[in-house]
Design an enzyme around this catalytic site. Structure first.
Site, mmCIF file in Angstrom:
data_model
loop_
_atom_site.group_PDB
_atom_site.id
_atom_site.type_symbol
_atom_site.label_atom_id
_atom_site.label_comp_id
_atom_site.label_asym_id
_atom_site.label_seq_id
_atom_site.Cartn_x
_atom_site.Cartn_y
_atom_site.Cartn_z
ATOM 1 N N ARG A 1 39.760 7.055 -14.668
ATOM 2 C CA ARG A 1 38.945 8.070 -13.452
ATOM 3 C C ARG A 1 37.822 6.967 -12.172
ATOM 4 O O ARG A 1 37.696 5.775 -13.063
ATOM 5 C CB ARG A 1 37.555 8.821 -14.621
ATOM 6 C CG ARG A 1 38.887 9.948 -15.211
ATOM 7 C CD ARG A 1 39.147 11.351 -13.856
ATOM 8 N NE ARG A 1 39.211 11.847 -14.029
ATOM 9 C CZ ARG A 1 40.925 12.069 -14.124
ATOM 10 N NH1 ARG A 1 41.790 11.325 -14.511
ATOM 11 N NH2 ARG A 1 41.372 13.591 -15.236
ATOM 12 N N HIS B 1 45.541 9.579 -6.530
ATOM 13 C CA HIS B 1 45.975 10.594 -7.793
ATOM 14 C C HIS B 1 47.215 11.007 -8.638
ATOM 15 O O HIS B 1 47.375 12.014 -8.426
ATOM 16 C CB HIS B 1 44.653 11.621 -7.963
ATOM 17 C CG HIS B 1 44.482 11.653 -8.988
ATOM 18 N ND1 HIS B 1 43.254 12.430 -9.378
ATOM 19 C CD2 HIS B 1 44.937 12.124 -10.170
ATOM 20 C CE1 HIS B 1 42.805 12.722 -11.078
ATOM 21 N NE2 HIS B 1 44.236 12.265 -11.253
HETATM 22 P P1 NAP Z 1 43.025 10.090 -25.037
HETATM 23 O O1 NAP Z 1 43.958 10.427 -26.528
HETATM 24 O O2 NAP Z 1 41.088 11.052 -25.505
HETATM 25 O O3 NAP Z 1 42.659 8.638 -25.115
HETATM 26 C C1 NAP Z 1 41.381 7.556 -24.347
HETATM 27 C C2 NAP Z 1 41.248 6.585 -25.272
HETATM 28 O O4 NAP Z 1 40.023 6.030 -24.584
HETATM 29 C C3 NAP Z 1 41.414 6.301 -26.620
HETATM 30 O O5 NAP Z 1 41.899 5.511 -27.556
HETATM 31 C C4 NAP Z 1 39.335 6.421 -27.199
HETATM 32 O O6 NAP Z 1 38.751 5.677 -28.284
HETATM 33 C C5 NAP Z 1 38.921 5.728 -25.823
HETATM 34 N N1 NAP Z 1 37.896 5.022 -25.706
HETATM 35 C C6 NAP Z 1 36.995 6.816 -24.846
HETATM 36 N N2 NAP Z 1 35.394 6.001 -24.985
HETATM 37 C C7 NAP Z 1 35.630 4.675 -25.018
HETATM 38 C C8 NAP Z 1 34.334 4.627 -25.048
HETATM 39 N N3 NAP Z 1 33.672 4.022 -25.149
HETATM 40 N N4 NAP Z 1 34.842 3.167 -25.795
HETATM 41 C C9 NAP Z 1 35.978 2.570 -25.826
HETATM 42 N N5 NAP Z 1 36.450 3.874 -25.994
HETATM 43 C C10 NAP Z 1 36.391 4.855 -25.332
HETATM 44 O O7 NAP Z 1 43.314 10.314 -23.314
HETATM 45 P P2 NAP Z 1 44.985 9.849 -22.738
HETATM 46 O O8 NAP Z 1 44.950 11.443 -22.830
HETATM 47 O O9 NAP Z 1 44.998 8.719 -22.923
HETATM 48 O O10 NAP Z 1 43.831 10.181 -21.166
HETATM 49 C C11 NAP Z 1 43.316 8.933 -20.781
HETATM 50 C C12 NAP Z 1 42.520 9.784 -19.655
HETATM 51 O O11 NAP Z 1 43.458 8.913 -19.119
HETATM 52 C C13 NAP Z 1 42.034 10.627 -18.905
HETATM 53 O O12 NAP Z 1 40.557 10.302 -19.969
HETATM 54 C C14 NAP Z 1 42.464 10.811 -17.286
HETATM 55 O O13 NAP Z 1 40.550 10.427 -16.888
HETATM 56 C C15 NAP Z 1 43.347 9.506 -17.354
HETATM 57 N N6 NAP Z 1 44.228 10.287 -16.997
HETATM 58 C C16 NAP Z 1 45.135 10.702 -15.132
HETATM 59 C C17 NAP Z 1 46.012 10.904 -14.615
HETATM 60 C C18 NAP Z 1 46.355 10.630 -13.614
HETATM 61 O O14 NAP Z 1 47.646 10.770 -12.676
HETATM 62 N N7 NAP Z 1 45.820 8.979 -12.527
HETATM 63 C C19 NAP Z 1 46.374 11.427 -16.127
HETATM 64 C C20 NAP Z 1 46.062 11.433 -16.599
HETATM 65 C C21 NAP Z 1 44.711 11.221 -17.492
HETATM 66 P P3 NAP Z 1 39.581 6.242 -30.030
HETATM 67 O O15 NAP Z 1 41.188 5.979 -29.740
HETATM 68 O O16 NAP Z 1 38.910 5.628 -30.812
HETATM 69 O O17 NAP Z 1 39.037 7.886 -30.139
#
Ligand code: NAP
Length: 310
Positions: free
Chosen positions: A225, A273
């Site tokens: 993001r 994006h």
């Molecule tokens: P997810 O499974 O919830 O993974 C998020 C990761 O970030 C988890 O490992 C979490 O730790 C870690 N995290 C969150 N807050 C943190 C902090 N303050 N300090 C350290 N680690 C932290 O989410 P996901 O499905 O992988 O998606 C990740 C992000 O990708 C989404 O939120 C979105 O913003 C982005 N995204 C972008 C696109 C695009 O097209 N560009 C598409 C889809 C998603 P824990 O495992 O310990 O909870």
């Protein structure tokens, strides 16, 4: 009695999702009346994109859950009118797309492809690129997408590390967590991949201090993001030569305004994006399974922790 499911997204998405959702409901044994408009008080579930016209959930008095089509939920997680469980999207199509985007852009920088694509000047220069085993890639945000990307990069031979909130362990990937883990992760990041959610804790996490802690010549890929990065500090770190390049897929303002300096910066690549997108056929199965679970009184998959913001 069918459950009433409101599809709240852009109209072009309705055309894309209607048939896959109906098929998935049928396959999951969910009897549903699916529409893109309902009187609010008749809605049982909302299939939701945060850019839809539904921003006030107050009139949806019998709604049991809101099922986001997006993985990132920062635009809805603080909505005080939302009083029912919120789930985020975890979808194979989303993981596959992200893995391909991340591997492609890591390989571009690792192999120094630009020198050959843009530098055909008749000079025969010797020098093979480093091997992946000698390049360290750190995935900041070692969640569903981060792990999918990390494992694919391991398969290509890279030294991969992951940083997350909670400490994890992985047989091939070095895992870091917490503030000390963040410093160690930065020091390892020849290539940094940002796949964190945008929350108050991750706002501008990548600032001048973080960039200074990364190795000289490091590269940043941000498909997470826009709010993860302090844009001014990033441009300064690129201009100083400390960082070699940033490939950015996400921005604080989207679409990225035509006069934004990122468009013309020689060390920035902008992608609009497109790193990954929820795919209707696989996402419909996730939505149908969650409605089935809710109706059966089973725990929902991929529930958002609204205190953590993701
Ligand atoms: P997810 O499974 O919830 O993974 C998020 C990761 O970030 C988890 O490992 C979490 O730790 C870690 N995290 C969150 N807050 C943190 C902090 N303050 N300090 C350290 N680690 C932290 O989410 P996901 O499905 O992988 O998606 C990740 C992000 O990708 C989404 O939120 C979105 O913003 C982005 N995204 C972008 C696109 C695009 O097209 N560009 C598409 C889809 C998603 P824990 O495992 O310990 O909870």
């Amino acid at each position: 009695m069918p459950v009433n499911v409101l599809f709240a997204s852009l109209s072009e998405r309705w055309e894309q999702y209607q048939t896959p959702l109906l098929e998935a409901f049928s396959a999951a044994g969910v009897e549903a009346d699916l529409r893109d408009a309902f009187p609010p008080e008749q809605v049982d579930y909302i299939v939701y994109a945060p850019n839809s016209s539904v921003q006030d959930f107050t009139p949806y008095t019998r709604c049991k859950a809101v099922l986001s089509l997006w993985a990132g939920v920062e635009a809805v997680v603080d909505n005080e009118t939302l009083k029912v469980p919120l789930t985020r999207m975890v979808d194979q199509g989303l993981s596959d797309g992200m893995r391909e985007w991340v591997c492609g852009h890591v390989l571009r920088h690792h192999l120094g492809m630009d020198a050959h694509i843009h530098g055909q000047d008749g000079q025969w220069r010797l020098g093979a690129p480093a091997l992946a085993k000698d390049r360290r890639v750190v995935i900041f945000g070692f969640g569903v997408l981060g792990q999918a990307c990390g494992e694919a990069l391991c398969d290509l031979g890279f030294q991969v590390y992951g940083w997350s909130n909670s400490q994890k362990s992985h047989d091939r990937i070095g895992c870091f967590s917490g503030a000390e883990g963040f410093r160690q992760s930065l020091a390892h990041a020849d290539i940094a991949v940002l796949l964190l959610p945008w929350t108050p804790d991750t706002e501008s996490l990548f600032d001048a201090n973080a960039f200074a802690a990364m190795p000289e010549g490091a590269v940043i890929l941000n498909p997470g993001r826009g709010g993860l990065i302090n844009d001014t500090d990033l441009i300064a770190a690129l201009d100083s030569g400390h960082l070699a390049h940033a490939t950015l897929d996400v921005f604080r303002v989207e679409p990225l305004p035509a006069d934004d300096p990122f468009w013309t910066h020689p060390k920035v690549t902008v992608t609009p994006h497109i790193a990954s997108e929820t795919r209707a056929s696989s996402a419909a199965e996730v939505i149908a399974e969650n409605i089935r679970r809710a109706e059966a009184g089973e725990p929902l998959l991929f529930l958002v922790d609204r205190t953590k913001g993701y």
